[in-house]
Scaffold this motif. Structure first.
Motif, PDB file in Angstrom:
ATOM      1  N   ALA A   1       6.855  -6.975   3.082  1.00 56.18           N
ATOM      2  CA  ALA A   1       6.687  -5.768   2.247  1.00 56.18           C
ATOM      3  C   ALA A   1       7.152  -6.015   0.898  1.00 56.18           C
ATOM      4  O   ALA A   1       8.343  -6.530   0.705  1.00 56.18           O
ATOM      5  CB  ALA A   1       7.258  -4.559   3.040  1.00 56.18           C
TER       6      ALA A   1
ATOM      7  N   ALA B   1       1.781  -5.329  -1.453  1.00 53.18           N
ATOM      8  CA  ALA B   1       2.153  -4.157  -2.212  1.00 53.18           C
ATOM      9  C   ALA B   1       1.245  -2.873  -1.468  1.00 53.18           C
ATOM     10  O   ALA B   1       0.373  -3.199  -0.555  1.00 53.18           O
ATOM     11  CB  ALA B   1       1.681  -4.238  -3.664  1.00 53.18           C
ATOM     12  N   ALA B   2       1.460  -1.548  -1.664  1.00 55.58           N
ATOM     13  CA  ALA B   2       0.669  -0.523  -1.312  1.00 55.58           C
ATOM     14  C   ALA B   2      -0.464  -0.003  -2.053  1.00 55.58           C
ATOM     15  O   ALA B   2      -0.417  -0.012  -3.278  1.00 55.58           O
ATOM     16  CB  ALA B   2       1.805   0.601  -0.737  1.00 55.58           C
TER      17      ALA B   2
ATOM     18  N   SER C   1       5.553   1.652  -5.126  1.00 57.43           N
ATOM     19  CA  SER C   1       5.209   0.205  -4.655  1.00 57.43           C
ATOM     20  C   SER C   1       5.857  -0.541  -5.740  1.00 57.43           C
ATOM     21  O   SER C   1       5.657  -0.548  -6.864  1.00 57.43           O
ATOM     22  CB  SER C   1       3.797  -0.074  -4.568  1.00 57.43           C
TER      23      SER C   1
ATOM     24  N   THR D   1      -2.883  -6.436  -1.874  1.00 60.03           N
ATOM     25  CA  THR D   1      -2.355  -4.775  -1.558  1.00 60.03           C
ATOM     26  C   THR D   1      -3.238  -4.414  -0.127  1.00 60.03           C
ATOM     27  O   THR D   1      -4.063  -4.951   0.220  1.00 60.03           O
ATOM     28  CB  THR D   1      -2.742  -3.969  -2.637  1.00 60.03           C
TER      29      THR D   1
ATOM     30  N   THR E   1       5.527   0.726   1.399  1.00 58.30           N
ATOM     31  CA  THR E   1       5.057  -0.697   1.503  1.00 58.30           C
ATOM     32  C   THR E   1       5.360  -1.343   2.895  1.00 58.30           C
ATOM     33  O   THR E   1       4.698  -2.538   3.441  1.00 58.30           O
ATOM     34  CB  THR E   1       5.557  -1.869   0.477  1.00 58.30           C
TER      35      THR E   1
END
Length: 565
Positions: free
Chosen positions: A299, A321-322, A475, A492, A526
């Protein structure tokens, strides 16, 4: 005449004992990293080398238990040192780095469909031969997501085991680590998950397909992992007091020997630091895993939105990443004058559209407790008068953390103003939502303009978000400060409002007294994005078992979909 010599000797002895006690109290756990194993030295002989080094640094203070742990795959060991002793150790020949032990932080029904990975996607017959090592808070084995119905025995390459835990043909390994024995009374000393985070991550990677799951009706559908036929090996390194670096390194060490194919670690450094490569324990551990053909998916962190908020940038790590996806959960408040405001939270309570008295927190300070409006308006803990808030919806100017809802246990609901972007919804112990600071001021104006202001908070609802996908504010961002021409994070994946398995031992909110036990939970971070990419890597490896970590990483980064609005 009484001789002073015995008295002086006694005083000096006391001083020496006090100094020794202070010296021992000042000692903290350090990891001593020495690079590769010495050529020609068998790995079983390494602990004796570590002992000799400890004796040299500690001198007369040396005791047999000074070396707390010696690692196998890394020429490294753990011992307690003062800062001065750590500096002396760092100056010794063949010592590459001396790291202080630190704590890491723990950083679905629609998500897999959204990224183009439907249930009926083509599968390789070798998927069940792949073993995912999950470093986290453990796992809840009774969850349907981890049933071994239809699974055969583990792959013959598997060398792992289960400690204080009954495994099955789905969860084929389960170990726990706490080298410093730093337990609390609420910790369960086994790989069982009392937090929920580890179960959530493991089921997102490789959970079985489970129909008709939801969080009190929210995010309903079929919960599934990206590679439901893959096996899971659990390495519990996170406890109520956090995740110790020395335990993380021990988990990597054993996972390499056990035979995992991919490691998933939804962990984040507690502070943003930009270490050169090999000056970070996580870099060292993941590098040795990579040398053994094991990719580490990690993460990126929840310290955004500023630039340079990632802690780890090693090129051999797959940093995730988110992003959001097309399901968005929103909560609305309606005032007595009919005006509706939209905010964020995961509110499972239903006030049945009944209107409640609406008050401003700054008007009801706990005067007896020494508070006035300057603290009560921010809803600082214990700053409000309990009798005044009972049965009412309270408007607060700012949220200071989820623990603050505990003091409002008698309130009907809470509305918090936000001074930062509202894209990280959480569940609370009573009806609650977070709104923009501008909307908070408009609601405050309504309260001051009428004698008996009222409002109601609706149960959360799902809407289709037309702005997706975007990277949420929490993020962590790049760029890479160490190797400027290497981008970070790498990729992502969905990390907002993801539903997956949970431990029923951890209630929906963090407030003591919340009795809502759940089997599946909706959370964001994340940490949730990382297992999505881990599963994608497993999927590739199931078709190309001989691919190296670099080949898998390259395939993911160069063939992923690019969305634009």
């Amino acid at each position: 005449m009484v001789s002073l010599r015995p008295c002086l000797l006694f005083i000096l002895l006391c001083i020496a004992m006090i100094n020794l006690a202070h010296s021992n109290n000042d000692r903290k756990a350090y990891i001593v990293y020495m690079g590769d194993h010495p050529k020609g030295m068998d790995s079983t002989s390494i602990p004796s080398l570590h002992t000799v080094m400890a004796q040299e640094v500690l001198g007369g203070d040396y005791k047999p238990e000074a070396v707390l742990h010696s690692y196998k795959n890394f020429n490294a060991f753990v011992m307690k040192l003062t800062e001065e002793e750590a500096e002396r150790m760092a100056e010794m020949d063949n010592v590459f780095s001396v790291f202080p032990n630190t704590k890491y932080h723990l950083h679905t029904t629609r998500s897999w469909d959204f990224i183009g990975f439907p249930q009926n996607v083509n599968r390789a017959t070798t998927e069940s031969d792949i073993i995912v090592g999950v470093l986290d808070t453990g796992i809840w084995p009774e969850s349907e997501s981890f049933s071994d119905r239809g699974f055969g025995p583990p792959p013959s390459k598997w060398k792992g085991s289960c400690h204080n835990f009954t495994c099955n043909n789905k969860i084929i390994g389960a170990k726990y680590y706490n080298i410093l024995q730093n337990f609390t009374e609420d910790d369960m000393i086994s790989p069982r998950d009392t937090n929920g985070h580890g179960s959530h991550c493991a089921s997102t990677v490789a959970g079985n397909s489970v129909n008709s799951v939801s969080l009190f009706g929210l995010a309903s559908g079929t919960s599934r992992g990206g590679v439901p036929s893959a096996r899971i090996a659990v390495y519990k390194i996170c406890w109520n007091k956090g995740c110790q670096v020395i335990d993380m390194l021990a988990a990597f060490d054993e996972a390499i020997d056990d035979g995992v194919d991919i490691i998933s670690a939804s962990l984040e450094s507690p502070s943003i630091q930009h270490f050169p490569y090999f000056k970070s324990v996580f870099d060292v551990a993941s590098f040795y895993a990579m040398r053994k053909g094991i990719l580490t998916s990690q993460a990126a962190g929840n310290s955004g939105p500023s630039l340079y908020t990632m802690s780890y940038h090693a090129p051999w790590l797959l940093s995730v990443a988110a992003t959001t996806f097309d399901r968005k959960i929103v909560t609305k408040v309606q005032l007595g004058n009919g005006v509706v405001y939209e905010g964020v939270s995961i509110n499972t309570f239903d006030l049945e559209k009944k209107l409640y008295p609406l008050i401003y927190a700054g008007d009801v300070p706990n005067i007896a407790g020494g508070h006035n409006s300057s603290t009560s308006r921010y809803c600082i803990e214990d700053s409000l008068d309990a009798d005044s808030v009972k049965g009412k919806i309270v408007l607060c100017e700012r949220i200071h953390g989820t623990e603050n809802v505990g003091f409002l246990s008698g309130a009907a609901g809470v509305i918090f103003g936000l001074i930062y972007p509202q894209d990280l919804p959480e569940a609370y112990a009573l009806p609650e939502l977070l709104i923009t600071q501008w909307d908070q001021r408009l609601i405050h104006s309504y309260i001051t303009s009428i004698r008996n202001a009222t409002a109601t908070i609706f149960k959360s609802e799902e809407i289709n978000d037309g702005l997706i996908p975007f990277v949420p504010s929490f993020s962590s961002r790049g760029p890479n400060p160490i190797t400027v021409n290497t981008l970070k994070p790498d990729i992502t994946a969905p990390g907002v409002e993801v539903i997956a398995a949970w431990s029923p031992l951890n209630p929906l909110s963090s407030v003591k007294g919340d009795k809502r036990t759940i089997q599946y939970n909706v959370i964001s971070g994340t940490s949730m994005a990382c297992p999505h990419v881990t599963a994608a890597a497993v999927y590739i490896k199931s078709f190309y078992p001989n691919w190296t970590p670099a080949m898998i990483k390259s395939a993911l980064m160069t063939t992923g979909n690019h969305f634009s609005n």
